[in-house]
Design an enzyme around this catalytic site. Structure first.
Site, mmCIF file in Angstrom:
data_model
loop_
_atom_site.group_PDB
_atom_site.id
_atom_site.type_symbol
_atom_site.label_atom_id
_atom_site.label_comp_id
_atom_site.label_asym_id
_atom_site.label_seq_id
_atom_site.Cartn_x
_atom_site.Cartn_y
_atom_site.Cartn_z
ATOM 1 N N ARG A 162 0.832 -1.210 0.000
ATOM 2 C CA ARG A 162 0.000 0.000 0.000
ATOM 3 C C ARG A 162 0.859 1.250 0.000
ATOM 4 O O ARG A 162 2.034 1.224 0.360
ATOM 5 C CB ARG A 162 -0.947 0.039 1.201
ATOM 6 C CG ARG A 162 -0.257 0.042 2.568
ATOM 7 C CD ARG A 162 -0.167 1.419 3.211
ATOM 8 N NE ARG A 162 0.665 1.417 4.408
ATOM 9 C CZ ARG A 162 1.955 1.714 4.417
ATOM 10 N NH1 ARG A 162 2.579 2.042 3.301
ATOM 11 N NH2 ARG A 162 2.648 1.703 5.532
ATOM 12 N N HIS B 65 1.812 8.026 10.771
ATOM 13 C CA HIS B 65 2.151 7.860 12.193
ATOM 14 C C HIS B 65 1.004 8.337 13.085
ATOM 15 O O HIS B 65 1.234 9.020 14.092
ATOM 16 C CB HIS B 65 3.449 8.620 12.548
ATOM 17 C CG HIS B 65 4.685 7.880 12.131
ATOM 18 N ND1 HIS B 65 5.150 6.761 12.800
ATOM 19 C CD2 HIS B 65 5.543 8.086 11.095
ATOM 20 C CE1 HIS B 65 6.259 6.331 12.199
ATOM 21 N NE2 HIS B 65 6.514 7.111 11.158
ATOM 22 N N GLY C 104 8.582 1.317 3.257
ATOM 23 C CA GLY C 104 7.351 2.046 3.593
ATOM 24 C C GLY C 104 6.155 1.687 2.745
ATOM 25 O O GLY C 104 5.124 2.358 2.800
ATOM 26 N N SER D 247 4.855 -1.340 2.917
ATOM 27 C CA SER D 247 4.171 -2.368 3.697
ATOM 28 C C SER D 247 4.357 -3.794 3.185
ATOM 29 O O SER D 247 3.413 -4.588 3.170
ATOM 30 C CB SER D 247 2.681 -2.019 3.738
ATOM 31 O OG SER D 247 2.100 -2.678 4.797
ATOM 32 N N ASP E 222 -1.962 -0.983 7.638
ATOM 33 C CA ASP E 222 -1.429 -1.749 6.503
ATOM 34 C C ASP E 222 -2.277 -2.979 6.217
ATOM 35 O O ASP E 222 -2.613 -3.287 5.069
ATOM 36 C CB ASP E 222 0.012 -2.165 6.784
ATOM 37 C CG ASP E 222 0.887 -0.982 7.156
ATOM 38 O OD1 ASP E 222 0.442 0.157 6.934
ATOM 39 O OD2 ASP E 222 2.000 -1.190 7.656
ATOM 40 N N ASN F 34 14.437 -1.253 8.092
ATOM 41 C CA ASN F 34 13.633 -2.333 8.673
ATOM 42 C C ASN F 34 13.154 -1.857 10.044
ATOM 43 O O ASN F 34 13.957 -1.567 10.924
ATOM 44 C CB ASN F 34 14.455 -3.619 8.804
ATOM 45 C CG ASN F 34 13.617 -4.712 9.450
ATOM 46 O OD1 ASN F 34 13.329 -4.656 10.649
ATOM 47 N ND2 ASN F 34 13.205 -5.687 8.674
ATOM 48 N N LYS F 35 11.835 -1.790 10.169
ATOM 49 C CA LYS F 35 11.255 -1.174 11.374
ATOM 50 C C LYS F 35 11.448 -1.999 12.637
ATOM 51 O O LYS F 35 11.420 -1.469 13.752
ATOM 52 C CB LYS F 35 9.770 -0.895 11.144
ATOM 53 C CG LYS F 35 9.468 0.499 10.627
ATOM 54 C CD LYS F 35 10.003 0.844 9.255
ATOM 55 C CE LYS F 35 9.236 0.202 8.141
ATOM 56 N NZ LYS F 35 9.678 0.595 6.797
HETATM 57 P P1 ADP Z 1 8.020 -2.373 5.011
HETATM 58 O O1 ADP Z 1 7.975 -0.892 5.043
HETATM 59 O O2 ADP Z 1 8.340 -2.898 3.651
HETATM 60 O O3 ADP Z 1 6.801 -3.006 5.620
HETATM 61 P P2 ADP Z 1 9.365 -3.510 7.314
HETATM 62 O O4 ADP Z 1 10.645 -3.070 7.951
HETATM 63 O O5 ADP Z 1 8.145 -3.348 8.119
HETATM 64 O O6 ADP Z 1 9.274 -2.755 5.918
HETATM 65 O O7 ADP Z 1 9.476 -5.044 6.912
HETATM 66 C C1 ADP Z 1 10.463 -5.518 6.012
HETATM 67 C C2 ADP Z 1 10.736 -6.996 6.246
HETATM 68 O O8 ADP Z 1 9.634 -7.793 5.771
HETATM 69 C C3 ADP Z 1 11.940 -7.521 5.485
HETATM 70 O O9 ADP Z 1 13.146 -7.281 6.189
HETATM 71 C C4 ADP Z 1 11.635 -9.019 5.394
HETATM 72 O O10 ADP Z 1 11.989 -9.685 6.585
HETATM 73 C C5 ADP Z 1 10.109 -9.037 5.258
HETATM 74 N N1 ADP Z 1 9.758 -9.138 3.823
HETATM 75 C C6 ADP Z 1 9.360 -8.149 3.010
HETATM 76 N N2 ADP Z 1 9.151 -8.603 1.737
HETATM 77 C C7 ADP Z 1 9.402 -9.922 1.758
HETATM 78 C C8 ADP Z 1 9.373 -10.976 0.775
HETATM 79 N N3 ADP Z 1 9.038 -10.748 -0.493
HETATM 80 N N4 ADP Z 1 9.715 -12.208 1.177
HETATM 81 C C9 ADP Z 1 10.065 -12.447 2.460
HETATM 82 N N5 ADP Z 1 10.111 -11.520 3.414
HETATM 83 C C10 ADP Z 1 9.792 -10.264 3.089
HETATM 84 P P1 NG1 Z 2 5.581 0.481 7.300
HETATM 85 O O1 NG1 Z 2 6.579 1.561 7.162
HETATM 86 O O2 NG1 Z 2 4.995 0.105 5.991
HETATM 87 O O3 NG1 Z 2 6.111 -0.724 8.011
HETATM 88 C C1 NG1 Z 2 4.411 1.451 9.585
HETATM 89 C C2 NG1 Z 2 3.294 0.792 10.406
HETATM 90 C C3 NG1 Z 2 1.914 1.434 10.150
HETATM 91 C C4 NG1 Z 2 1.969 2.940 10.329
HETATM 92 C C5 NG1 Z 2 3.112 3.503 9.458
HETATM 93 C C6 NG1 Z 2 3.294 4.996 9.640
HETATM 94 C C7 NG1 Z 2 3.317 -1.592 10.958
HETATM 95 C C8 NG1 Z 2 3.022 -2.960 10.499
HETATM 96 N N1 NG1 Z 2 3.171 -0.610 10.067
HETATM 97 O O4 NG1 Z 2 4.335 1.083 8.213
HETATM 98 O O5 NG1 Z 2 0.954 0.873 11.043
HETATM 99 O O6 NG1 Z 2 2.110 3.306 11.688
HETATM 100 O O7 NG1 Z 2 4.360 2.871 9.759
HETATM 101 O O8 NG1 Z 2 2.138 5.703 9.284
HETATM 102 O O9 NG1 Z 2 3.673 -1.400 12.109
HETATM 103 MG MG MG Z 3 6.133 -2.903 7.607
#
Ligand code: ADP
Ligand code: NG1
Ligand code: MG
Length: 463
Positions: free
Chosen positions: A41, A48, A150, A152, A197, A240-241
């Site tokens: 998305r 936030h 970002g 999701s 998300d 990576n969050k």
């Molecule tokens: P995002 O903003 O993309 O949600 P996050 O930090 O919340 O970033 O999550 C990213 C993590 O999600 C990656 O480090 C990995 O562990 C997992 N991930 C994302 N895409 C994939 C994928 N295609 N296959 C396996 N794991 C994935």
């Molecule tokens: P991303 O950056 O896609 O992991 C995160 C949070 C959302 C929201 C946004 C900021 C998770 C799973 N996702 O998104 O709930 O707080 O940051 O608007 O924690």
């Molecule tokens: Mg995420």
């Protein structure tokens, strides 16, 4: 066995045929029984604020996670293989050994997936659990959502895991419940996120953005203006969050802001875990909440001792009542700035929705996005130098508005541009912005793309 691939054709570059082949190669030549597709998305405004109880305005994108699945009855394991990159190692786990406590120890890709498996199992009652006790799973995963950017990718993966498990168990669930349990179980990875998300991933409708409200969860579909298009571009910095405590520190700062104000107003402060609860209990407008921030929270940072003194608790009690496991060592908190961002962003989100409903001017929508970004940078301090350069470039190229999307500290921006100039805009970002930058082998079409609202999660059974 014939598989109809048309359901993923809108998701460019998702190699579903290869996924099927990879599945067979990994799992003794058996074929998948069903596929799950869950989109990423982009959030247009309301950044936030979801974990503070305020509404958000995202839309699903074409990029998605796809899971190929088959049940087994001869072993009680979850076996995972991933086609995306060799970094994502194969994993096999006995289902009864997967537990929530162990998942926050490492944000490995398979732990995100296992969050979903646990989330699905927690949804089952005792009888249902007994009935599925001999079922195991083979899962192969692929996808094209840029990770840690970002958009999701994490929630698409977790939600796909919840769906794949529940469908395998034959347990029905409503879309709203699915969104809620997916949001809850993703927290096992350690991030205290809101539910934006997962809610959009599951409830999106092609052609519509959505306003998502929380407590209770509600989704309202919105048409976007015809004369504007949204373009997503990667800053090339990833975040990576779950790998640091930056995200949770913001969640905690908002909670402390709420509790510190509540204490000063002689309210039951322990119950005010999110800012929206404080607003509700005071029956205030957002403007009145902004007033309260100015009256009751100082601009200088708060030390942990100061917060403890105001709330009349020990440090251990504060850890227990208000902090997360990975924020107990944080020593300074910026309560004024974080709360001010949340209330002002909640106001901007409301204005954005009103403008969409009343066919408002694209330039007014763009201004709200610009203000959102400035606030994320200055008050919320979750931007990144590379995001700033990209936002500035997009504005110079004529975007009505541009902001970081998702949690920030890197990741993507979303720019709103006039429909007439979208192609030219994308070309300029591609040819000028990325020209002299190290793009780590990423395909240019993944780095910048125009996007329109995509469909939510779906499941396809192989005939
Ligand atoms: P995002 O903003 O993309 O949600 P996050 O930090 O919340 O970033 O999550 C990213 C993590 O999600 C990656 O480090 C990995 O562990 C997992 N991930 C994302 N895409 C994939 C994928 N295609 N296959 C396996 N794991 C994935
Ligand atoms: P991303 O950056 O896609 O992991 C995160 C949070 C959302 C929201 C946004 C900021 C998770 C799973 N996702 O998104 O709930 O707080 O940051 O608007 O924690
Ligand atoms: Mg995420």
């Amino acid at each position: 066995m014939e598989v109809d691939y048309t359901w993923v054709t809108s998701s460019d570059n998702v190699p579903v045929q290869k996924l099927e082949q990879h599945f067979r190669e990994s799992f003794e030549s058996v074929s998948p029984e069903y596929y799950i597709k869950v989109p990423g998305r982009v959030n247009l405004i309301g950044e936030h604020v979801d974990y503070c109880g305020y509404s958000v305005f995202p839309m699903a994108i074409d990029q998605c996670i796809v899971v190929a699945a088959k049940r087994t009855t001869d072993r009680h394991t979850v076996e995972l293989t991933n086609l995306c990159t060799e970094r994502y190692e194969n994993v096999s786990k006995n289902i009864s050994d997967i537990n929530a406590e162990s998942l926050s120890k490492s944000p490995s890709w398979s732990n995100y997936f296992m969050c979903g498996v646990i989330g699905a199992r927690e949804y089952l009652n005792k009888n249902q659990l007994k009935a599925v006790e001999n079922i195991g799973f083979l899962f192969a995963i692929t996808g094209n959502i840029p990770e840690s950017s970002g958009l999701s990718s994490s929630s698409a993966l977790v939600t796909a895991a919840v769906m794949a498990t529940l469908i395998g168990y034959g347990v029905p669930i409503s879309r709203l419940e699915l969104a809620e349990i997916s949001a809850k179980c993703e927290r096992y990875i350690g991030t205290a996120g809101g539910g934006m998300d997962q809610a959009i991933a599951v409830n999106a409708k092609r052609g519509y953005a959505a306003r998502i409200d929380f407590n209770p969860l509600a989704v309202k579909q919105f048409r976007l203006p015809d004369d504007a298009k949204f373009v997503v571009a990667q800053s090339l910095a990833v975040k990576n969050k779950a790998a640091s405590n930056d995200f949770n520190t913001r969640v905690v700062e908002c909670r402390l802001a709420s509790q510190v104000i509540a204490k000063q107003l002689n309210l039951e402060w322990k119950q005010m875990t999110v800012l929206a609860t404080l607003q509700k209990s005071l029956d205030n407008t957002l403007d009145q909440m902004i007033e309260l921030v100015h009256q009751h929270l100082h601009v200088d940072k708060y030390s942990k001792s100061e917060v403890c003194e105001i709330l009349s608790v020990s440090k251990d009690q504060l850890d227990e009542l208000s902090l997360t496991a990975n924020t107990t060592d944080v020593t300074e908190f910026f309560l004024h700035q974080r709360a001010l961002h949340v209330f002002e962003e909640a106001k901007r989100m409301e204005e954005f929705c009103k403008l969409c409903e009343n066919f408002g001017a694209a330039s007014d929508l763009g201004k709200l996005m610009d203000d959102s970004h400035s606030s994320l940078r200055d008050l919320y301090q979750c931007s990144h130098p590379d995001l700033e350069e990209l936002v500035a470039f997009c504005k110079r190229e004529g975007a009505y508005g541009c902001k970081l999307t998702g949690a920030g500290w890197g990741g993507c921006v979303v720019a709103m541009v006039s429909s007439d100039v979208t192609e030219r805009f994308v070309r300029s970002v591609r040819d000028q912005y990325y020209a002299n930058r190290e793009t780590c082998g990423k395909h240019i079409d993944q780095l910048v793309f125009a996007t329109s609202p995509s469909e939510g999660a779906c499941c396809i059974h192989v005939k």
